[in-house]
Design a protein around this motif. Structure first.
Motif, PDB file in Angstrom:
ATOM      1  N   SER A  16       0.817  -1.227   0.000  1.00 34.94           N
ATOM      2  CA  SER A  16       0.000   0.000   0.000  1.00 34.94           C
ATOM      3  C   SER A  16       0.843   1.267   0.000  1.00 34.94           C
ATOM      4  O   SER A  16       0.322   2.363  -0.206  1.00 34.94           O
ATOM      5  N   ILE A  19       8.281   0.647  -0.057  1.00 37.59           N
ATOM      6  CA  ILE A  19       9.036  -0.304  -0.884  1.00 37.59           C
ATOM      7  C   ILE A  19       8.109  -1.284  -1.606  1.00 37.59           C
ATOM      8  O   ILE A  19       8.325  -1.620  -2.778  1.00 37.59           O
ATOM      9  N   SER A  38      -2.181  -5.748   1.681  1.00 38.19           N
ATOM     10  CA  SER A  38      -1.879  -5.027   2.923  1.00 38.19           C
ATOM     11  C   SER A  38      -3.175  -5.024   3.729  1.00 38.19           C
ATOM     12  O   SER A  38      -4.157  -5.662   3.321  1.00 38.19           O
ATOM     13  N   ARG A  39      -3.199  -4.302   4.860  1.00 41.33           N
ATOM     14  CA  ARG A  39      -4.437  -4.291   5.659  1.00 41.33           C
ATOM     15  C   ARG A  39      -5.435  -3.264   5.148  1.00 41.33           C
ATOM     16  O   ARG A  39      -6.628  -3.366   5.405  1.00 41.33           O
ATOM     17  N   ASN A  61      -4.441  -9.051   6.971  1.00 44.70           N
ATOM     18  CA  ASN A  61      -3.436  -8.750   7.987  1.00 44.70           C
ATOM     19  C   ASN A  61      -2.475  -9.936   8.069  1.00 44.70           C
ATOM     20  O   ASN A  61      -2.882 -11.042   8.437  1.00 44.70           O
ATOM     21  N   LEU A  62      -1.221  -9.710   7.710  1.00 37.90           N
ATOM     22  CA  LEU A  62      -0.233 -10.791   7.682  1.00 37.90           C
ATOM     23  C   LEU A  62       0.059 -11.360   9.065  1.00 37.90           C
ATOM     24  O   LEU A  62       0.636 -12.441   9.194  1.00 37.90           O
ATOM     25  N   ASN A  88       7.209  -8.506   1.894  1.00 40.78           N
ATOM     26  CA  ASN A  88       7.741  -7.170   2.196  1.00 40.78           C
ATOM     27  C   ASN A  88       7.112  -6.544   3.447  1.00 40.78           C
ATOM     28  O   ASN A  88       7.749  -5.760   4.131  1.00 40.78           O
ATOM     29  N   TYR A 154      12.935  -6.305  16.540  1.00 45.86           N
ATOM     30  CA  TYR A 154      12.694  -6.231  15.089  1.00 45.86           C
ATOM     31  C   TYR A 154      13.889  -6.861  14.335  1.00 45.86           C
ATOM     32  O   TYR A 154      13.706  -7.664  13.420  1.00 45.86           O
ATOM     33  N   VAL A 186      15.901   3.711   4.124  1.00 39.30           N
ATOM     34  CA  VAL A 186      15.105   4.105   2.956  1.00 39.30           C
ATOM     35  C   VAL A 186      14.022   5.085   3.413  1.00 39.30           C
ATOM     36  O   VAL A 186      13.392   4.887   4.461  1.00 39.30           O
ATOM     37  N   THR A 188      10.928   6.104   3.892  1.00 41.75           N
ATOM     38  CA  THR A 188       9.524   5.690   3.917  1.00 41.75           C
ATOM     39  C   THR A 188       8.941   6.044   5.287  1.00 41.75           C
ATOM     40  O   THR A 188       9.666   6.404   6.213  1.00 41.75           O
TER      41      THR A 188
END
Ligand SMILES: NC(=O)c1ccc[n+]([C@@H]2O[C@H](COP(=O)([O-])OP(=O)(O)OC[C@H]3O[C@@H](n4cnc5c(N)ncnc54)[C@H](OP(=O)(O)O)[C@@H]3O)[C@@H](O)[C@H]2O)c1
Length: 252
Positions: A16, A19, A38-39, A61-62, A88, A154, A186, A188
């Motif tokens: 969404s 990247i 994506s969500r 939702n992954l 991703n 993370y 990056v 984002t």
């Protein structure tokens, strides 16, 4: 050997924005049909209306591991094939020491960043790629190769994702190649805390004198998804503007 993805069908998670969105666009420009996951259903619907017929989308939702099979069901029903998977999507809900993180945040980070990708890989492999071939690209992080303050858990999930990539490459060859990318910083939303207010000073310290943009990572994802990387599997490719070659005294 083609860099073209003509005739291929790809799933890109976390598409969404950032990247994932850049990767989806790059794949479509190279001829693929792409399912964006994506969500945020309304964001995905708007993206599809801009990208046109080569894009489809599904809101999942992954981190909800029991819902991941909806993705393969949708893609196989719509296209009858899955040639490329880019894992991703990721989350980082906790800043602080590993010794202080609570179990709920550990579980959420683990589910979205590691177990969700593994569930999706298992489905994609067993339902299609095992018999038809394919390429899987996992978006890890340089944090999975280094030790850093405050984003330790993370980074643990990203280190595990890199290890998982290597293990899967062994198990899934020769039909399926599995590689990962370790992006540096990056520009984002995800990394905003890290670059906001200090972009210029960070860029100055990099050999390539700029922080990354999503397209820098999308270009590597395109290479790894395409047949041009057909003798590569189990690798982690660092794309970081040269950050990892800076000596302890700085660039100059
Ligand atoms: N930016 C960096 O500096 C950097 C550095 C190293 C590695 N990375 C990695 O690059 C990848 C992409 O990050 P980005 O920087 O592009 O971040 P971003 O712009 O914030 O995008 C993150 C994407 O993941 C999706 N997402 C988050 N949680 C999700 C969930 N539970 N289920 C489904 N989708 C979810 C978001 O969509 P919704 O909110 O719509 O669900 C969004 O599309 C991540 O794996 C990240 O770890 C980024």
């Amino acid at each position: 050997m083609e860099l073209s993805l003509l005739g291929k069908v790809a799933i890109v998670t976390g598409a969404s924005r950032g990247i994932g969105l850049a990767t989806a666009k790059e794949f479509i420009d190279s001829g693929a049909e792409v399912v964006l996951v994506s969500r945020d259903e309304s964001a995905l619907a708007e993206i599809k209306s801009n990208l046109g017929q080569k894009a489809e989308y599904l809101a999942v939702n992954l981190g909800h591991l029991d819902e991941i099979s909806k993705i393969t069901e949708f893609v196989l029903k719509r296209y009858s094939r899955i040639d490329i998977l880019v894992n991703n999507a990721a989350t980082n809900p906790y800043y602080g020491k590993l010794s202080d993180i609570d179990l709920m945040l550990e579980q959420k980070t683990l589910d979205v960043n590691l177990l969700g990708p593994l569930e999706l890989i298992k489905l994609v492999y067993n339902l299609y790629m095992k018999d038809n071939g394919g390429s899987i690209v996992n978006i890890a992080s340089v944090g999975g190769l280094n030790i850093e303050w405050n984003i330790g858990f993370y980074n643990v999930t990203k280190a595990a994702l890199i290890h998982m990539t290597r293990q899967l490459a062994l198990e899934m060859g020769p039909a399926v190649r599995v590689n990962s990318i370790a992006p540096g910083l990056v520009k984002t939303k995800f990394a905003k805390k890290l670059w906001e207010d200090k972009e210029t000073s960070i860029a100055e310290n990099l050999p390539l004198k700029r922080i990354g943009v999503p397209e820098d990572i999308a270009n590597m994802a395109l290479f790894l998804a395409s047949d041009r990387s057909s003798w590569m599997t189990g690798q982690v490719v660092v794309v970081d503007g040269g950050a990892s070659v800076i000596p302890s005294g700085g660039v100059s």
